[in-house]
Design an enzyme around this catalytic site. Sequence first.
Site, mmCIF file in Angstrom:
data_model
loop_
_atom_site.group_PDB
_atom_site.id
_atom_site.type_symbol
_atom_site.label_atom_id
_atom_site.label_comp_id
_atom_site.label_asym_id
_atom_site.label_seq_id
_atom_site.Cartn_x
_atom_site.Cartn_y
_atom_site.Cartn_z
ATOM 1 N N PRO A 11 71.023 64.019 20.000
ATOM 2 C CA PRO A 11 69.628 63.974 20.087
ATOM 3 C C PRO A 11 69.245 64.987 18.882
ATOM 4 O O PRO A 11 69.923 65.777 18.378
ATOM 5 C CB PRO A 11 69.273 64.643 21.442
ATOM 6 C CG PRO A 11 70.406 64.279 22.287
ATOM 7 C CD PRO A 11 71.448 64.482 21.295
ATOM 8 N N GLY A 33 71.907 70.247 16.465
ATOM 9 C CA GLY A 33 72.498 71.133 15.555
ATOM 10 C C GLY A 33 73.729 70.495 14.536
ATOM 11 O O GLY A 33 74.482 70.956 14.374
ATOM 12 N N LYS A 34 73.266 69.195 14.430
ATOM 13 C CA LYS A 34 74.180 68.386 13.607
ATOM 14 C C LYS A 34 74.198 68.843 12.210
ATOM 15 O O LYS A 34 75.252 68.882 11.386
ATOM 16 C CB LYS A 34 73.729 66.856 13.676
ATOM 17 C CG LYS A 34 73.887 66.255 15.050
ATOM 18 C CD LYS A 34 73.352 64.709 15.172
ATOM 19 C CE LYS A 34 71.856 64.645 14.806
ATOM 20 N NZ LYS A 34 70.848 65.194 15.741
ATOM 21 N N HIS A 55 46.665 70.492 45.239
ATOM 22 C CA HIS A 55 47.624 69.507 44.820
ATOM 23 C C HIS A 55 48.935 70.204 44.513
ATOM 24 O O HIS A 55 50.156 69.791 44.967
ATOM 25 C CB HIS A 55 47.001 68.982 43.419
ATOM 26 C CG HIS A 55 48.029 67.812 42.924
ATOM 27 N ND1 HIS A 55 47.687 66.412 43.159
ATOM 28 C CD2 HIS A 55 48.953 67.864 42.209
ATOM 29 C CE1 HIS A 55 48.554 65.920 42.629
ATOM 30 N NE2 HIS A 55 49.360 66.666 41.926
ATOM 31 N N GLU A 56 48.670 71.379 43.748
ATOM 32 C CA GLU A 56 49.987 72.034 43.399
ATOM 33 C C GLU A 56 50.538 72.965 44.760
ATOM 34 O O GLU A 56 51.706 72.828 44.670
ATOM 35 C CB GLU A 56 49.765 73.210 42.162
ATOM 36 C CG GLU A 56 49.020 72.654 41.022
ATOM 37 C CD GLU A 56 49.855 71.469 40.600
ATOM 38 O OE1 GLU A 56 51.147 71.523 40.374
ATOM 39 O OE2 GLU A 56 49.352 70.435 39.867
ATOM 40 N N ASP A 72 52.197 61.523 39.200
ATOM 41 C CA ASP A 72 53.370 61.585 40.354
ATOM 42 C C ASP A 72 53.551 60.118 40.576
ATOM 43 O O ASP A 72 54.663 59.746 40.940
ATOM 44 C CB ASP A 72 52.562 62.540 41.501
ATOM 45 C CG ASP A 72 52.308 63.780 40.891
ATOM 46 O OD1 ASP A 72 52.960 64.298 40.095
ATOM 47 O OD2 ASP A 72 51.224 64.373 41.553
#
Length: 689
Positions: free
Chosen positions: A243, A247-248, A464-465, A540
Amino acid sequence: MTPRTPEQMPGGGNRRDQDERRKRGDELHKRLVPAPRSRNPLIAWIIFIFLAIMAYQLYVSSRPQEIELVYSQLATEIRAGNIASVSVEGRKVSGELKMASVAMRDGSEVQFTRFYTWLLFEDPDFIDEILATNPDAELVGRPPATNWGGVLFSVLPLLVIVAFWIFIMRSMRGGAGPGKAFSFGKSGARLLTEDRPKVTFDDVAGLPEAKTELQEIVEFLKEPRKFQRLGGKIPKGALLVGPPGTGKTLLARAVAGEAEVPFLSISGSDFVEMFVGVGAARVRDLFEQGKANAPCIIFIDEMDAVGRMRGAGLGGGHDEREQTLNQLLVEMDGFESNEGVILLAATNRPDVLDPALLRPGRFDRQIVVDRPDLQGREGILKVAAREVTVADGVDFSVLARGTPGLSGADLANLVNEAALLAARAGHKAVQTEDFEEAKDKIMLGMERKSVILTDEEVRTTAYHEAGHALVSWLIPDTDPIHKVTIIPRGHALGVTYFLPTDERHNYSRQYWLDTLAHALGGRAAEELALGEITTGSAQDIDYATELARRMVCEWGMSDRLGPVTFGKEDRQIFLGREMGRSKEYSEATAVLIDEEVRGIVDSALERARALLAGNSDRLHLLAKTLLERETMSGLEVDELLGEPGDATNGSPASGVEPAEQPDAPEEVGNGESEETGDPETTSRPPEGT
């Protein structure tokens, strides 16, 4: 807290050695990079031309005025014997009078001594007439002057066309690098020599397997007899796959620093050109440079820019790109061998590469550079913190545990953000709270305390949270709560953030059922406490629906459908593959899939409702505390709620069928965008789900 000395800094870096390396790099840069030229030499030329014109005008104005005479007045002056000198150039006659005369110009009399005029025709007796009345006159004959204005006027269009063509050639040169105007067929690869600041494998953390693969190639270049003794051959190519941000390119720079052989670096886009055949010419030139410097390593970054599958897509292939790829295939493994030339390439799109490019003999090794695990993240943080003054007491292992799913570039950015936050706060060293704030900023988004919300919106977000957090707290063996906040971050009005306790690679059916329950806890809390549902649950619901569909169609976690896969993943249309998800099942099966997905989601929602209904006092307490504090950590939630009681999960029995997924933090939030009123997806499932 007192800052650490260089010897005490994480990673064991020595500040003095780093300063010496930086000084050598600056000296090398001054030696290799030429001094900058004048930024705009055109201004200097304009000033020079202006001064030349002014000087010419001063010279002309200082000379005596020359008057154009009609031929009849010149004949009068000749008969009067008033000619001092005459110069003849074809039919042009110029000269000077002995005594000043008067001529009419613009209705006024002008005295003059110098004159010029034009003969009506070439008169062979003109000189005799002058000498007859002016025996002492000075006579000069000159050849006709060249009409430089006419010459310039005829040549100027050709010069403009040539200059424009040279400009176009320089513009089309692209990756050819500095050189002559017609060098656009050159590859323009940058040759890295030994007298440069090096990046070594010690500067790369979190990629042990990839480092081992590449170190073997480096050792082969250093000691080829060690491997050739048993008949082994050096790999012709290695493809770094992973991805973005893992670090490529950094690994390639480390290979360049460790190999002690010439290292040619070029980007895949440097081969792309509007002229057919130029890309293939650059490939040939690149490998000719490699042969001339053998043994050497050639590194091509963003390999997918030139190695895409041939003849694919809706519009067919691209002639120039395919010619470039064909030439690359021949150079890598064609009729002629390239002994001592190793091709190293990097891409984050291996699915689009041509199969002929990936076969052994061209890219013998495909090295996966994935996101780092816990130990790798800790190492990356320590390496990135070498240049930062870190306060005592900062535990990078704790910080690494709180950053699952982040790439190496994300972690390096986290350290930099922490340093900037510490400098903004006036700290003498980067402290733990600076790292935590930087982590939340990167993973959750920037706090937007300036957003103005109504009391009803804040109250809805708090419940909600609180529903997300309480359902997760009541279910045993779920990922612990890391932080709950009702401060808007990014596009979300509130966020509940979970962190896994360990590195997970296999996920059970019960784990996903628990995840679905607390993902829908916010919706259940709104129904129970407010008697109303809002758009804040949109993300959600989207997450829960997608997760349930994958459980049924991909992971075989449905009792009615069993371990069967339904449908294939979406493919890239421009690769000539499926356009969307192919349907390989009947309509009756499709109805059954929809029923199973709906049943899993409904069951998770009912489970969340039951848990919250049995703990409504805790729900109101947590929501009230969130309204007061705005942000709560997982420890504060545990202290507030006490010990979780026995909770009936209401779910089917736990299954054992795992789904391979890399771990990542789970984030569930009230994602309604206050700017548009549209729900924004901020919940992030574990990577790959």
